[in-house]
Motif scaffolding. Structure first.
Motif, PDB file in Angstrom:
ATOM      1  N   ALA A   7       0.827  -1.214   0.000  1.00  0.00           N
ATOM      2  CA  ALA A   7       0.000   0.000   0.000  1.00  0.00           C
ATOM      3  C   ALA A   7       0.858   1.259   0.000  1.00  0.00           C
ATOM      4  O   ALA A   7       0.544   2.234  -0.696  1.00  0.00           O
ATOM      5  N   LEU A   8       1.931   1.259   0.768  1.00  0.00           N
ATOM      6  CA  LEU A   8       2.801   2.436   0.820  1.00  0.00           C
ATOM      7  C   LEU A   8       3.460   2.690  -0.530  1.00  0.00           C
ATOM      8  O   LEU A   8       3.585   3.841  -0.966  1.00  0.00           O
ATOM      9  N   LEU A   9       3.865   1.627  -1.194  1.00  0.00           N
ATOM     10  CA  LEU A   9       4.463   1.777  -2.521  1.00  0.00           C
ATOM     11  C   LEU A   9       3.462   2.369  -3.505  1.00  0.00           C
ATOM     12  O   LEU A   9       3.790   3.281  -4.269  1.00  0.00           O
ATOM     13  N   ILE A  10       2.244   1.867  -3.476  1.00  0.00           N
ATOM     14  CA  ILE A  10       1.201   2.401  -4.359  1.00  0.00           C
ATOM     15  C   ILE A  10       0.959   3.875  -4.043  1.00  0.00           C
ATOM     16  O   ILE A  10       0.838   4.704  -4.949  1.00  0.00           O
TER      17      ILE A  10
ATOM     18  N   ASP B 130       0.128  11.997  -6.557  1.00  0.00           N
ATOM     19  CA  ASP B 130      -0.637  13.134  -7.076  1.00  0.00           C
ATOM     20  C   ASP B 130      -2.140  12.869  -6.992  1.00  0.00           C
ATOM     21  O   ASP B 130      -2.899  13.712  -6.511  1.00  0.00           O
ATOM     22  N   ALA B 131      -2.561  11.697  -7.438  1.00  0.00           N
ATOM     23  CA  ALA B 131      -3.984  11.344  -7.370  1.00  0.00           C
ATOM     24  C   ALA B 131      -4.435  11.221  -5.919  1.00  0.00           C
ATOM     25  O   ALA B 131      -5.542  11.644  -5.563  1.00  0.00           O
TER      26      ALA B 131
ATOM     27  N   ALA C 286      -7.285  13.593  -4.099  1.00  0.00           N
ATOM     28  CA  ALA C 286      -8.478  13.007  -3.479  1.00  0.00           C
ATOM     29  C   ALA C 286      -8.583  13.404  -2.012  1.00  0.00           C
ATOM     30  O   ALA C 286      -9.672  13.728  -1.522  1.00  0.00           O
ATOM     31  N   LEU C 287      -7.467  13.399  -1.311  1.00  0.00           N
ATOM     32  CA  LEU C 287      -7.484  13.766   0.109  1.00  0.00           C
ATOM     33  C   LEU C 287      -7.892  15.224   0.307  1.00  0.00           C
ATOM     34  O   LEU C 287      -8.550  15.558   1.292  1.00  0.00           O
ATOM     35  N   TRP C 288      -7.509  16.067  -0.614  1.00  0.00           N
ATOM     36  CA  TRP C 288      -7.838  17.486  -0.517  1.00  0.00           C
ATOM     37  C   TRP C 288      -9.346  17.712  -0.541  1.00  0.00           C
ATOM     38  O   TRP C 288      -9.846  18.689   0.002  1.00  0.00           O
TER      39      TRP C 288
ATOM     40  N   ARG D 156       8.493  11.245   3.960  1.00  0.00           N
ATOM     41  CA  ARG D 156       8.929   9.947   3.444  1.00  0.00           C
ATOM     42  C   ARG D 156       8.578   9.769   1.970  1.00  0.00           C
ATOM     43  O   ARG D 156       8.882   8.747   1.382  1.00  0.00           O
ATOM     44  N   PHE D 157       7.948  10.753   1.356  1.00  0.00           N
ATOM     45  CA  PHE D 157       7.588  10.683  -0.057  1.00  0.00           C
ATOM     46  C   PHE D 157       8.789  11.083  -0.916  1.00  0.00           C
ATOM     47  O   PHE D 157       8.751  12.063  -1.645  1.00  0.00           O
TER      48      PHE D 157
END
Length: 88
Positions: A17-20, A26-27, A31-33, A66-67
């Motif tokens: 999940a972290l890798l994805i 960006d997506a 979405a979180l915004w 970490r990104f």
């Protein structure tokens, strides 16, 4: 007490999940915004990344610092190592 394979499988699920999340940042951030609360954020992560609730929580716990490409490579290496361990 869970055995090492259970712990490795659990960690591999989170790493996937972290890798994805890092690859689709960006997506994910777009979405979180659009969300209004924690539940909305978790739902957005699940929808955008196609992950489980447990994985979504791990993604939301990931710190933005970490990104980075170095973190991505480190996570990939750990994920690959766990996959090989679990295949044996």
């Amino acid at each position: 007490m869970p055995d090492n394979d259970d712990a490795a499988r659990s960690r591999a699920v989170v790493l996937a999940a972290l890798l994805i999340a890092i690859e689709r940042r960006d997506a994910l951030l777009a979405a979180l915004w659009q969300t209004e609360d924690e539940q909305g954020a978790r739902d957005a992560v699940q929808r955008v990344l196609g992950v489980s609730e447990v994985q979504a929580r791990a993604v939301l716990d990931l710190q933005l610092r970490r990104f980075t490409p170095a973190t991505l490579e480190s996570l990939r290496a750990e994920y690959d190592q766990l996959r090989h361990l679990l295949e044996d």
